[in-house]
Design a protein around this motif. Structure first.
Motif, PDB file in Angstrom:
ATOM      1  N   ASN A 127     -19.023   6.309  -4.507  1.00 29.07           N
ATOM      2  CA  ASN A 127     -18.344   5.227  -4.800  1.00 29.07           C
ATOM      3  C   ASN A 127     -17.942   4.419  -3.812  1.00 29.07           C
ATOM      4  N   GLU A 128     -17.427   4.833  -2.915  1.00 30.79           N
ATOM      5  CA  GLU A 128     -16.607   4.391  -1.688  1.00 30.79           C
ATOM      6  C   GLU A 128     -16.867   4.890  -0.408  1.00 30.79           C
ATOM      7  N   ASN A 129     -16.586   3.889   0.684  1.00 30.03           N
ATOM      8  CA  ASN A 129     -17.145   4.599   2.881  1.00 30.03           C
ATOM      9  C   ASN A 129     -15.769   5.013   2.520  1.00 30.03           C
ATOM     10  N   THR A 130     -14.753   5.509   2.700  1.00 23.44           N
ATOM     11  CA  THR A 130     -13.384   5.712   2.971  1.00 23.44           C
ATOM     12  C   THR A 130     -11.971   5.604   2.341  1.00 23.44           C
ATOM     13  N   SER A 131     -10.985   5.881   2.658  1.00 25.60           N
ATOM     14  CA  SER A 131      -9.889   6.649   1.940  1.00 25.60           C
ATOM     15  C   SER A 131      -9.138   4.639   1.467  1.00 25.60           C
ATOM     16  N   ARG A 132     -10.140   3.972   2.474  1.00 30.02           N
ATOM     17  CA  ARG A 132      -9.029   2.270   2.176  1.00 30.02           C
ATOM     18  C   ARG A 132     -10.348   1.302   1.837  1.00 30.02           C
ATOM     19  N   THR A 133     -11.453   1.534   1.874  1.00 30.45           N
ATOM     20  CA  THR A 133     -12.031   0.526   0.918  1.00 30.45           C
ATOM     21  C   THR A 133     -11.783   0.117  -0.504  1.00 30.45           C
TER      22      THR A 133
ATOM     23  N   GLY B 206      -8.795   8.468  -2.198  1.00 29.99           N
ATOM     24  CA  GLY B 206      -9.593   6.564  -2.114  1.00 29.99           C
ATOM     25  C   GLY B 206      -7.588   5.735  -2.491  1.00 29.99           C
ATOM     26  N   THR B 207      -8.146   4.730  -2.579  1.00 31.54           N
ATOM     27  CA  THR B 207      -6.949   3.949  -3.433  1.00 31.54           C
ATOM     28  C   THR B 207      -7.546   2.813  -4.126  1.00 31.54           C
ATOM     29  N   GLN B 208      -6.172   2.958  -5.348  1.00 29.25           N
ATOM     30  CA  GLN B 208      -6.769   2.218  -6.121  1.00 29.25           C
ATOM     31  C   GLN B 208      -6.013   0.932  -6.929  1.00 29.25           C
ATOM     32  N   TRP B 209      -5.829  -0.175  -7.228  1.00 31.91           N
ATOM     33  CA  TRP B 209      -5.155  -0.765  -7.354  1.00 31.91           C
ATOM     34  C   TRP B 209      -5.008  -0.781  -8.631  1.00 31.91           C
ATOM     35  N   VAL B 210      -2.710  -1.335  -8.739  1.00 28.29           N
ATOM     36  CA  VAL B 210      -1.529  -0.670  -9.852  1.00 28.29           C
ATOM     37  C   VAL B 210      -1.235  -2.108 -10.220  1.00 28.29           C
ATOM     38  N   ASN B 211      -1.691  -2.750 -11.495  1.00 23.77           N
ATOM     39  CA  ASN B 211      -1.245  -4.329 -11.618  1.00 23.77           C
ATOM     40  C   ASN B 211       0.731  -3.771 -12.601  1.00 23.77           C
TER      41      ASN B 211
ATOM     42  N   LEU C 284       0.471  -1.353  -0.502  1.00 24.53           N
ATOM     43  CA  LEU C 284       0.345  -0.223  -0.244  1.00 24.53           C
ATOM     44  C   LEU C 284       0.678   1.169  -0.164  1.00 24.53           C
ATOM     45  N   ALA C 285       0.694   2.228  -0.594  1.00 22.77           N
ATOM     46  CA  ALA C 285       2.200   3.477  -1.119  1.00 22.77           C
ATOM     47  C   ALA C 285       1.072   4.551  -0.307  1.00 22.77           C
TER      48      ALA C 285
END
Length: 932
Positions: free
Chosen positions: A754-760, A703-708, A661-662
């Protein structure tokens, strides 16, 4: 004689009370001849018991600035006229109280006319929704901390969510100074603690808070006893330019000013005198006693079992306050309050220990200067209940939070219509979470695993019925923050219709955070250990334009944020090949392209750049149109910004570690554009109705976004979340008459995002291999409570007054305070289970498409006062959940019911029936208070 009196009044006007912008109000009005209506130029208006006053100008008007909130008596006098005294004049923060006088000619020296002023039901200069709770109202409520009084105000849902915003989107101030938690941005967050230890299937089956509001959170805010509160002002949605660092609203608490008159009170409130249904063997189900051979047995764990200190043996709450003049220091007054609480939880285990002390000293040497000093220290030790650890409470974490807040104020009146204030404060917090007595030493050279060198922690293991039967809690935390706040404001009433305010505000933070997850050998460790020194600066200018037919608040605010600030930081858990300066906050140039694979096949980071500074300008405008004395319309519009939480942006951004997690110190400020319109109508002499409609567009939320990114997969914080909220609020206030007053608030809310928390994103959408893709649409947010009704009713029969019963005033000196809430159900995401498979095969339906049941609660405080000479002795009882209603705080997502996991559940009834999933039962406490 006339000139002498006028000069005296100008000197009085130069010496306002000990107060400042954001915590004072204004009194203004006209003084005229009762017969002719002509202005009485040079008449004097004095606030009795203070050194505040003003002389009437050429047009008959006067104004008195810097009046602390409270109830006053005003005196208007002029030679040749009978003096008029108006009592019960109420002043509120940031508002103008209009008091007009009509003086009649008199040839009798010393003649007075006494009038009891009525507080206007419609405050015509309110340009946006404001809720005000006075010290008298707070004292009548069955509450201890000021937050309990805030929760029933219009706009609040699910605890302290305001108008559809996240929990951390409210700004909290005490005496105009910021007291929000620097790490997470709020005053009392939600501890999503049980989700760390539940298995995937268990986690998805629970819907709701894992820790009840009564246990509060692991980031519980600075405590403030209601004894020290003079007034609470809640600014919802749209607020003036002098307030900032918040998206949803401001809660501004004004503490009591010292009085030269000696006052003293002491109060004791007993612990719960009725028995809890949960603190007993076989409480809600037959105890399963997990472990081999039923080796663990439940027993009602008590606070005294863990602490041996003498001051922790007395259960209950002891609180008191004292104020007066310091005998050896002339012109110096003081106010002191304190609170001591030792309390066992009503749940199977858990406790609260609180020590709180508040001091305020004011020095008034005369002339144009005044000074004050405030100190506030809190110590809290607690253990919230966690159902997983019911049979091993000593293996679950204990929490400790200390806070120390000190502030100094200088007030200088330049002239009768201009003054400035300078404030400086230091706010320090220390927070610790661990299992007491266990050792832990981390190998910082063991990159990227950071395994412990020495540890007494053991990996927790569950018995087949669901409970832990050995091992320890999986999180250790030790955090420290220090925030220096420097604030300067100037206020000038340069024209009778224009009051201009301007100022700047600087917050210099020192943030230290240590977090270590799974502190046992071989665990997958999340390790954060850093020191950061961010800086926040703001400036504003605003004009309050007041005419009889129109009041306008217009202003603009500037907010500046620098992640590096004025000092140097450090990071203590970085890898050996990390290419950036350890003391400077830096970030990759592209958060989606952190590095490359070199010719040797090894991954390298791109050179990092210093984190960016940010600056934003936010316009605000509010308009009120008084149609009559009993009707006023208002409209408000504004832009609002708030930086992301420090714990997110300063999170390590080393994607080579297992928990990839960055953090992102370049994350932009979060923004809201808010509209509001409404009206306030007086009905008769005692009732006022306030209706407000609002819409809020919330964007650039963190928010958080996954990156490949070959060869890694990581999640990064970015401004990818958004939300919107709309609704209306109706408030009905009935002022005290016929022995009672009442306040009723209804809130209708639709909150989507779209999401509830910054870490959803990082919790629920694990990269491309997870079957739950990140949504590209909005859903109802977790706090989207459609209907919320809250309020209070206070009955008060003054001493030796009230209805006659059997020839006596038996109800004289009796107070009854009722606090009630009625709430529709919060949303949850329903699930369906595949037949015969508990562990993973769950079909997850549309996000937050079902609703939990409604909840209802009534609390009551009943007191009876007796007079002992000049002293008052009060006996009272406080009952929480008077009707003993069963309120579901969370439900099982496959059934939608409390304590029902469905026929396919393999967990025991003891495990399924988690008592913290239900609201508190009826709790009865008894108390006594002595007032001198």
């Amino acid at each position: 004689m006339f000139k002498a009196r006028k000069n005296i009044l100008w000197m009085v006007a130069l010496v306002p009370g000990i107060c400042w912008a954001g915590v004072t109000g204004k009194i203004s009005g006209k003084v005229t001849d009762a017969k002719t209506g002509e202005p009485l130029i040079g008449a004097n208006v004095i606030v009795e018991g203070t050194n505040m006053g003003a002389a009437v100008g050429q047009d008959g008007t006067y104004f008195i600035l810097q009046v602390p909130p409270g109830t006053y008596t005003l005196r208007a006098q002029m030679i040749g006229y009978a003096t008029v005294v108006k009592k019960n004049v109420v002043v509120q923060v940031d508002l103008t109280t209009e008091v007009n006088f009509q003086l009649s000619e008199s040839f009798v020296e010393g003649e007075e006319v006494v009038v009891v002023a009525e507080r206007p039901l419609v405050q015509k200069d309110i340009t946006a929704k404001i809720s005000v709770v006075t010290s008298e109202e707070i004292e009548a409520m069955p509450v201890t901390d000021f937050r309990d009084a805030v929760k029933i105000q219009g706009g609040f849902t699910d605890g302290l969510h305001l108008r559809g915003g996240r929990l951390n989107s409210i700004g909290y101030m005490i005496d105009g100074l910021d007291v929000s938690n620097p790490l997470i941005g709020n005053y009392g967050g939600v501890q999503d603690d049980r989700s760390l230890t539940l298995g995937l299937a268990d986690n998805q089956l629970f819907a709701g808070s894992y820790v009840t509001e009564q246990n509060t959170s692991n980031y519980d805010g600075i405590l403030l006893d209601k004894n020290a509160v003079q007034e609470i002002q809640v600014l919802t949605g749209t607020f003036n330019a002098e307030y900032g660092r918040a998206l949803s609203g401001i809660v501004n608490v004004v503490t009591k000013d010292p009085s030269p008159e000696f006052k003293f009170q002491i109060e004791y409130l007993s612990p719960m005198v009725n028995s809890s249904p949960y603190r007993r063997v076989n409480g809600v189900a037959i105890d399963e006693n997990p472990g081999p051979n039923d080796s663990l047995r439940y027993r009602p764990w008590k606070l005294q079992d863990h602490f041996s200190q003498l001051d922790r043996q007395l259960l209950g709450q002891l609180r008191g306050s004292m104020s007066g003049a310091l005998p050896l220091l002339p012109k110096t007054t003081f106010f002191l309050s304190g609170r001591m609480l030792n309390e066992n939880s009503y749940l199977p285990f858990g406790y609260n220990i609180v020590r709180e002390f508040f001091q305020k000293v004011a020095y008034n040497p005369g002339g144009a200067f005044k000074f004050s000093f405030t100190g506030h220290q809190t110590r809290k030790y607690w253990q919230p209940y966690n159902h997983d650890w019911k049979y091993l409470p000593d293996h679950y974490s204990h929490f400790r939070r200390f806070s120390n807040r000190y502030s100094f104020l200088l007030t200088h009146s330049i002239s009768a219509n201009t003054y400035y204030t300078f404030k400086v404060s230091r706010f320090a917090t220390d927070y610790k979470r661990n299992v007491p007595g266990l050792r832990l030493v981390i190998n910082r050279e063991d990159y990227p695993d950071f395994d412990p060198i020495i540890t007494d922690y053991q990996q927790p293991e569950r018995w087949e019925n669901g409970f832990f039967y050995r091992g320890h809690d999986i999180q250790v935390e030790d955090s420290h923050t220090v925030s220096w706040n420097f604030k300067w404001d100037i206020t000038s009433q340069f024209h009778k219709s224009h009051q201009v305010k301007a100022g700047f505000d600087l917050l210099d933070h020192k943030i230290q955070q240590f977090i270590y997850l799974r502190p046992y050998p071989g665990g997958v460790h999340e390790f954060q250990d850093y020191l950061r020194r961010p800086l926040e600066v703001s400036a504003y200018i605003q004009d309050k334009i007041e005419y009889n037919f129109l009041i306008v608040n217009i202003g603009v605010r500037m907010d500046y944020f620098n992640p590096n600030g004025l000092g140097k930081g450090s990071r203590f858990e970085r890898g050996p090949n990390y290419p950036y300066d350890n003391k400077t906050v830096t970030m990759w140039p592209d958060i989606y392209l952190p590095g490359f694979v070199n010719d040797d096949g090894k991954f390298e980071y791109f050179p990092e750049q210093k984190a960016q500074e940010q600056i934003y300008f936010s316009p605000r405008i509010g308009v009120s149109h008084p149609v009559t004395e009993n009707l006023a319309f208002h409209f408000a519009y504004g832009h609002f910004v708030q930086r992301p939480d420090f714990r997110d942006i300063f999170y390590s951004h080393d994607i080579q570690r297992f928990i990839a997690l960055a953090g992102n110190p370049n994350a932009k400020m979060q923004k809201t554009i808010a509209f509001e319109a409404g009206l306030k109508q007086a009905i008769g002499d005692y009732v006022a109705v306030d209706v407000s409609f609002y819409y809020r567009d919330i964007f650039d939320l963190l928010g958080t976004q996954w990156v490949n990114f070959f060869p890694f997969q990581y999640a990064v914080f970015n401004n990818s979340d958004y939300a919107n909220a709309k609704g209306f609020e109706i408030s009905i206030n009935k002022r005290y008459s016929s022995y009672f007053s009442a306040n009723l608030n209804y809130t209708f809310l639709i909150a989507r995002g779209n999401e509830n928390t910054s870490r959803t994103g990082v919790k629920f959408y694990w990269g491309s291999t997870n079957d739950r893709l990140r949504p590209r649409r909005d859903f109802y947010l977790d706090w989207d409570r459609r209907h919320t009704i809250g309020g209070n009713i206070n009955f008060w029969f003054p001493y030796n007054e009230g209805p006659t019963i059997l020839g006596k005033k038996l109800l004289g000196g009796t107070k009854i305070g009722l606090l009630f809430t009625v709430k529709s159900g919060l949303p949850y995401t329903p699930t369906q289970r595949a037949v015969g498979d508990w562990d993973f095969w769950l079909r997850i339906l549309q996000t937050n498409s079902s609703r939990r049941p409604w909840t209802y609660q009534v609390d009551v405080d009943i007191s009876k006062e007796f007079h002992l000479g000049s002293s008052h002795l009060i006996f009272f009882s406080r009952i929480t959940n008077l009707l003993n209603t069963d309120n579901a705080l969370w439900v099982y997502t496959n059934t939608g019911r409390l304590w029902d996991a469905g026929p396919q559940s393999s967990r025991s009834a003891d495990f399924i029936r988690d008592p913290s999933a239900k609201g508190p039962p009826r709790q009865i406490r008894l108390g006594m208070r002595l007032e001198l």
